[in-house]
Design a protein around this motif. Structure first.
Motif, short mmCIF file in Angstrom:
data_model
loop_
_atom_site.label_atom_id
_atom_site.label_comp_id
_atom_site.label_asym_id
_atom_site.label_seq_id
_atom_site.Cartn_x
_atom_site.Cartn_y
_atom_site.Cartn_z
N ASP A 40 -21.76 -52.52 30.69
CA ASP A 40 -22.01 -52.17 29.29
C ASP A 40 -22.97 -51.00 29.16
N LEU A 43 -21.09 -47.83 28.46
CA LEU A 43 -20.52 -47.75 27.11
C LEU A 43 -21.59 -47.46 26.06
N LEU A 44 -22.78 -48.01 26.27
CA LEU A 44 -23.85 -47.87 25.29
C LEU A 44 -24.61 -46.56 25.42
N LYS A 242 -16.77 -43.86 20.30
CA LYS A 242 -17.76 -44.69 21.00
C LYS A 242 -17.77 -46.09 20.41
N TRP A 246 -16.75 -49.63 22.31
CA TRP A 246 -17.72 -50.72 22.39
C TRP A 246 -17.16 -52.00 21.78
N ARG A 250 -17.00 -55.77 23.50
CA ARG A 250 -17.97 -56.77 23.06
C ARG A 250 -17.43 -58.21 23.01
N TRP A 261 -25.98 -54.07 19.29
CA TRP A 261 -25.98 -52.68 19.75
C TRP A 261 -25.26 -51.72 18.80
N MET A 265 -24.64 -46.68 18.31
CA MET A 265 -23.32 -46.05 18.28
C MET A 265 -23.40 -44.58 17.85
#
Length: 311
Positions: A40, A43-44, A242, A246, A250, A261, A265
């Motif tokens: 993750d 991705l974040l 994005k 995500w 999730r 989160w 973004m």
């Protein structure tokens, strides 16, 4: 040639399942390798750059330097495998292709390393299953490996163990296999409020990329937790992409709930770039024990509104 597999829940080919490797091309062109401490973080904190690379036609590898395991009723390996499934789904969404992958293990530094190749895009995800720092262990194996060259880490999937030296060798061999033009890591510097695994993973990659102290492959470092306090700088299409990627991940992460989160973004920040031929300097290393302080655990930053696993 391995049989193409539709990745749904549950994923049928994960750690410990029998598989057949597929052939790889001898050369890699226009490749990027991202090193993420946990499933993750990429991705974040490295998006939307990763999405832009995939959609721009680059060959994209992402390597997860820990399993991202945390205490969970189903067991840490089951939780780690759920996160694998989430990453596969997320990258298929980033590429805009069906969520169909081939299991293609890499043989690096005398060990088999789990790896998946997206069927209809130039994307490979690599999973080490090394034990992560978390609520049951604020130090984690990356920090132990970094501090103690005699320490042996046993991956939670039962794979071959790592020492400091063999982990560096594995990363170096992977880079040789991928032949990337660019490497991405997280922040190795202790001067930020961050997770101990983020720093440890970045340090191991930097050592593999610059064994003599001189950078071999262009390497960019990214802020992680601190971007929550920074100004938004991602808008429009890239923010939408994005977010969509995500949201694809999730639901697979059992430690997350809706809204977790969402506050990052619209942001992504890099720290430093090391060009080939320039000296590498790590900054100040996160001291042993800092993340082990129960009054300031790394996991408290993972979710807004409650405890969670690693980010």
């Amino acid at each position: 040639m391995a049989t193409l597999m539709l990745v749904t829940a549950p994923l049928v080919t994960l750690a410990g399942m029998p598989t057949v490797p597929v052939a790889r091309s001898a050369e890699t062109k226009n490749a990027v390798v991202n090193f993420s401490a946990h499933p993750d973080d990429d991705l974040l904190f490295m998006n939307p750059d990763i999405v832009a690379d995939i959609q721009g036609g680059k060959e994209v590898w992402t390597v997860y330097l820990t399993a991202g395991d945390v205490p969970f009723p189903a067991g840490p390996l089951n939780y780690a495998n759920h996160r694998v499934e989430g990453e596969l789904a997320a990258y298929a969404r980033a590429a805009g292709v069906p969520n169909v992958w081939e299991y293609d293990p890499l043989f690096l530094s005398g060990r088999e390393v789990s790896s998946y190749v997206l069927a209809d895009a130039a994307v490979r995800l690599v999973f080490t299953y090394i034990h992560a720092a978390g609520p049951d262990d604020w130090t984690g194996d990356l920090e132990r490996l970094w501090q103690d060259y005699s320490f042996v880490s046993y991956p939670i999937d039962g794979g071959d163990p790592y020492t400091h030296e063999s982990l560096v060798e594995m990363i170096a061999e992977l880079l040789h296999e991928a032949q990337p033009q660019l490497i991405r890591t997280q922040d190795p510097d202790a001067e930020t409020e961050d997770h101990i695994d983020h720093a440890g993973g970045a340090l191991f990659v930097a050592e593999a990329d610059s064994p003599d102290g001189i950078t071999a492959i262009r390497r960019v470092e990214y802020y992680s937790y601190p971007i929550q306090e920074m100004e938004p700088n991602v808008t429009g299409y890239l923010k939408d992409e994005k977010t969509a990627v995500w949201y694809e991940y999730r639901p697979y992460d059992d430690q997350l709930v809706e809204g977790d989160w969402d506050n990052v973004m619209d942001r992504q920040y890099t720290i430093r770039t090391f060009e080939p031929g320039t000296p590498w300097f790590p900054g100040k290393k996160l001291p042993t024990g800092r993340a082990a302080n129960p009054d300031h655990p790394p996991a408290e930053h993972h979710r807004q509104g409650g405890p969670g696993g690693q980010g």
